[in-house]
Write a protein that holds these residues in place. Structure first.
Motif, PDB file in Angstrom:
ATOM      1  N   LYS A   3       0.833  -1.196   0.000  1.00 45.46           N
ATOM      2  CA  LYS A   3       0.000   0.000   0.000  1.00 45.46           C
ATOM      3  C   LYS A   3       0.876   1.257   0.000  1.00 45.46           C
ATOM      4  CE  LYS A   3      -4.113  -1.848   2.194  1.00 45.46           C
ATOM      5  NZ  LYS A   3      -5.025  -1.765   3.331  1.00 45.46           N
ATOM      6  N   PHE A   4       1.938   1.195   0.760  1.00 43.49           N
ATOM      7  CA  PHE A   4       2.849   2.327   0.834  1.00 43.49           C
ATOM      8  C   PHE A   4       3.494   2.598  -0.526  1.00 43.49           C
ATOM      9  CE2 PHE A   4       7.146   4.030   1.644  1.00 43.49           C
ATOM     10  CZ  PHE A   4       6.785   5.236   2.221  1.00 43.49           C
ATOM     11  N   LEU A   5       3.955   1.541  -1.200  1.00 43.65           N
ATOM     12  CA  LEU A   5       4.566   1.685  -2.516  1.00 43.65           C
ATOM     13  C   LEU A   5       3.560   2.188  -3.542  1.00 43.65           C
ATOM     14  CD1 LEU A   5       6.888  -1.449  -2.653  1.00 43.65           C
ATOM     15  CD2 LEU A   5       7.542   0.927  -2.306  1.00 43.65           C
ATOM     16  N   LEU A   6       2.322   1.689  -3.468  1.00 44.33           N
ATOM     17  CA  LEU A   6       1.279   2.164  -4.379  1.00 44.33           C
ATOM     18  C   LEU A   6       0.993   3.647  -4.142  1.00 44.33           C
ATOM     19  CD1 LEU A   6      -1.250  -0.806  -4.474  1.00 44.33           C
ATOM     20  CD2 LEU A   6       0.114   0.086  -6.360  1.00 44.33           C
ATOM     21  N   MET A   7       0.967   4.030  -2.868  1.00 46.04           N
ATOM     22  CA  MET A   7       0.723   5.430  -2.555  1.00 46.04           C
ATOM     23  C   MET A   7       1.856   6.305  -3.089  1.00 46.04           C
ATOM     24  SD  MET A   7      -0.100   7.209   1.113  1.00 46.04           S
ATOM     25  CE  MET A   7       1.561   7.158   1.742  1.00 46.04           C
ATOM     26  N   LEU A   8       3.101   5.879  -2.924  1.00 42.86           N
ATOM     27  CA  LEU A   8       4.224   6.627  -3.459  1.00 42.86           C
ATOM     28  C   LEU A   8       4.158   6.720  -4.987  1.00 42.86           C
ATOM     29  CD1 LEU A   8       7.330   5.501  -1.372  1.00 42.86           C
ATOM     30  CD2 LEU A   8       6.197   7.713  -1.364  1.00 42.86           C
ATOM     31  N   ALA A   9       3.785   5.641  -5.638  1.00 44.26           N
ATOM     32  CA  ALA A   9       3.665   5.649  -7.098  1.00 44.26           C
ATOM     33  C   ALA A   9       2.567   6.610  -7.538  1.00 44.26           C
ATOM     34  CB  ALA A   9       3.382   4.236  -7.611  1.00 44.26           C
ATOM     35  N   ALA A  10       1.444   6.618  -6.823  1.00 39.38           N
ATOM     36  CA  ALA A  10       0.342   7.523  -7.170  1.00 39.38           C
ATOM     37  C   ALA A  10       0.760   8.974  -6.975  1.00 39.38           C
ATOM     38  CB  ALA A  10      -0.882   7.209  -6.319  1.00 39.38           C
ATOM     39  N   ILE A  11       1.451   9.254  -5.881  1.00 39.71           N
ATOM     40  CA  ILE A  11       1.913  10.612  -5.632  1.00 39.71           C
ATOM     41  C   ILE A  11       2.911  11.022  -6.719  1.00 39.71           C
ATOM     42  CG2 ILE A  11       3.309  12.046  -4.074  1.00 39.71           C
ATOM     43  CD1 ILE A  11       1.991  10.502  -1.749  1.00 39.71           C
ATOM     44  N   GLY A  12       3.807  10.125  -7.078  1.00 35.17           N
ATOM     45  CA  GLY A  12       4.785  10.422  -8.128  1.00 35.17           C
ATOM     46  C   GLY A  12       4.119  10.678  -9.467  1.00 35.17           C
ATOM     47  N   ALA A  13       3.108   9.886  -9.809  1.00 34.36           N
ATOM     48  CA  ALA A  13       2.401  10.078 -11.075  1.00 34.36           C
ATOM     49  C   ALA A  13       1.659  11.403 -11.072  1.00 34.36           C
ATOM     50  CB  ALA A  13       1.428   8.921 -11.312  1.00 34.36           C
ATOM     51  N   PHE A  14       0.995  11.727  -9.959  1.00 35.81           N
ATOM     52  CA  PHE A  14       0.270  13.000  -9.873  1.00 35.81           C
ATOM     53  C   PHE A  14       1.243  14.166  -9.941  1.00 35.81           C
ATOM     54  CE2 PHE A  14      -1.504  16.537  -7.408  1.00 35.81           C
ATOM     55  CZ  PHE A  14      -2.637  16.782  -8.167  1.00 35.81           C
ATOM     56  N   SER A  15       2.370  14.042  -9.265  1.00 38.49           N
ATOM     57  CA  SER A  15       3.377  15.091  -9.271  1.00 38.49           C
ATOM     58  C   SER A  15       3.911  15.315 -10.678  1.00 38.49           C
ATOM     59  CB  SER A  15       4.517  14.730  -8.326  1.00 38.49           C
ATOM     60  OG  SER A  15       5.573  15.645  -8.450  1.00 38.49           O
ATOM     61  N   GLY A  16       4.183  14.234 -11.406  1.00 39.00           N
ATOM     62  CA  GLY A  16       4.660  14.345 -12.781  1.00 39.00           C
ATOM     63  C   GLY A  16       3.624  14.990 -13.675  1.00 39.00           C
ATOM     64  N   LEU A  17       2.351  14.666 -13.472  1.00 38.13           N
ATOM     65  CA  LEU A  17       1.280  15.265 -14.261  1.00 38.13           C
ATOM     66  C   LEU A  17       1.189  16.762 -13.984  1.00 38.13           C
ATOM     67  CD1 LEU A  17      -1.143  14.938 -16.164  1.00 38.13           C
ATOM     68  CD2 LEU A  17      -2.544  14.446 -14.168  1.00 38.13           C
ATOM     69  N   ALA A  18       1.306  17.138 -12.720  1.00 41.14           N
ATOM     70  CA  ALA A  18       1.242  18.555 -12.363  1.00 41.14           C
ATOM     71  C   ALA A  18       2.418  19.310 -12.974  1.00 41.14           C
ATOM     72  CB  ALA A  18       1.231  18.730 -10.846  1.00 41.14           C
ATOM     73  N   GLN A  19       3.591  18.707 -12.974  1.00 37.24           N
ATOM     74  CA  GLN A  19       4.751  19.357 -13.566  1.00 37.24           C
ATOM     75  C   GLN A  19       4.620  19.459 -15.077  1.00 37.24           C
ATOM     76  OE1 GLN A  19       8.127  17.184 -12.178  1.00 37.24           O
ATOM     77  NE2 GLN A  19       8.075  18.097 -10.145  1.00 37.24           N
ATOM     78  N   ALA A  20       4.017  18.450 -15.717  1.00 44.42           N
ATOM     79  CA  ALA A  20       3.848  18.485 -17.164  1.00 44.42           C
ATOM     80  C   ALA A  20       2.906  19.604 -17.584  1.00 44.42           C
ATOM     81  CB  ALA A  20       3.325  17.138 -17.657  1.00 44.42           C
ATOM     82  N   GLU A  21       1.942  19.945 -16.729  1.00 37.18           N
ATOM     83  CA  GLU A  21       0.985  20.990 -17.045  1.00 37.18           C
ATOM     84  C   GLU A  21       1.483  22.378 -16.651  1.00 37.18           C
ATOM     85  OE1 GLU A  21      -2.703  19.901 -15.242  1.00 37.18           O
ATOM     86  OE2 GLU A  21      -2.925  18.126 -16.469  1.00 37.18           O
ATOM     87  N   GLU A  22       2.580  22.442 -15.922  1.00 37.95           N
ATOM     88  CA  GLU A  22       3.126  23.717 -15.486  1.00 37.95           C
ATOM     89  C   GLU A  22       3.665  24.487 -16.689  1.00 37.95           C
ATOM     90  OE1 GLU A  22       6.829  25.289 -12.747  1.00 37.95           O
ATOM     91  OE2 GLU A  22       6.163  23.236 -12.573  1.00 37.95           O
ATOM     92  N   ILE A  24       6.050  27.072 -18.315  1.00 38.30           N
ATOM     93  CA  ILE A  24       7.346  27.671 -18.038  1.00 38.30           C
ATOM     94  C   ILE A  24       7.328  29.090 -18.591  1.00 38.30           C
ATOM     95  CG2 ILE A  24       9.820  27.557 -18.507  1.00 38.30           C
ATOM     96  CD1 ILE A  24       9.474  24.516 -18.707  1.00 38.30           C
ATOM     97  N   GLN A  25       7.594  30.051 -17.735  1.00 41.44           N
ATOM     98  CA  GLN A  25       7.606  31.450 -18.135  1.00 41.44           C
ATOM     99  C   GLN A  25       8.918  31.763 -18.846  1.00 41.44           C
ATOM    100  OE1 GLN A  25       5.148  33.712 -17.875  1.00 41.44           O
ATOM    101  NE2 GLN A  25       3.834  32.148 -17.016  1.00 41.44           N
TER     102      GLN A  25
END
Length: 120
Positions: A3-22, A24-25
């Protein structure tokens, strides 16, 4: 543990998605012109010279001479840096359609117009 590894993977995927949508100025031409206008403070002048010089140096270093013909040819002795920057500020004022464009590309366009390469 799973569960911990799945949670880390989900957080990493969400973080990557947020960065992809950022978004750059990038520095706009108008922002660069505002910094480069004379008389400039020592900090503004240093930034202006550093930025414009790095754009030109990047052009020189990344253009492969056998695959890409040069489009900026500065004859020696080169004009004074402050003179070229003042010409850029004037040129940008005469071409307001460039104000919201990324500054690096506009600087290259200006240099190509100011220092064209002759036909060989």
């Amino acid at each position: 543990m799973k569960k911990f590894l799945l949670m880390l993977a989900a957080i990493g995927a969400f973080s990557g998605l947020a960065q992809a949508e950022e978004k750059i100025q990038v520095l706009s031409t108008q922002e660069l012109v505002n910094v480069c206008k004379l008389p400039a403070s020592p900090e503004s002048r240093s930034f202006c010279i550093g930025y414009t010089t790095s754009v030109y140096d990047t052009y020189l270093m990344t253009r492969h001479p056998q695959r890409a013909k040069p489009f900026i040819c500065v004859k020696q002795p080169a004009p004074q840096r402050d003179s070229v920057i003042a010409d850029f500020v004037k040129w940008a004022g005469e071409n307001p359609q460039t104000a919201d464009k990324p500054a690096a590309g506009v600087v290259l366009g200006f240099l190509a117009a100011r220092f064209p390469c002759g036909k060989k």
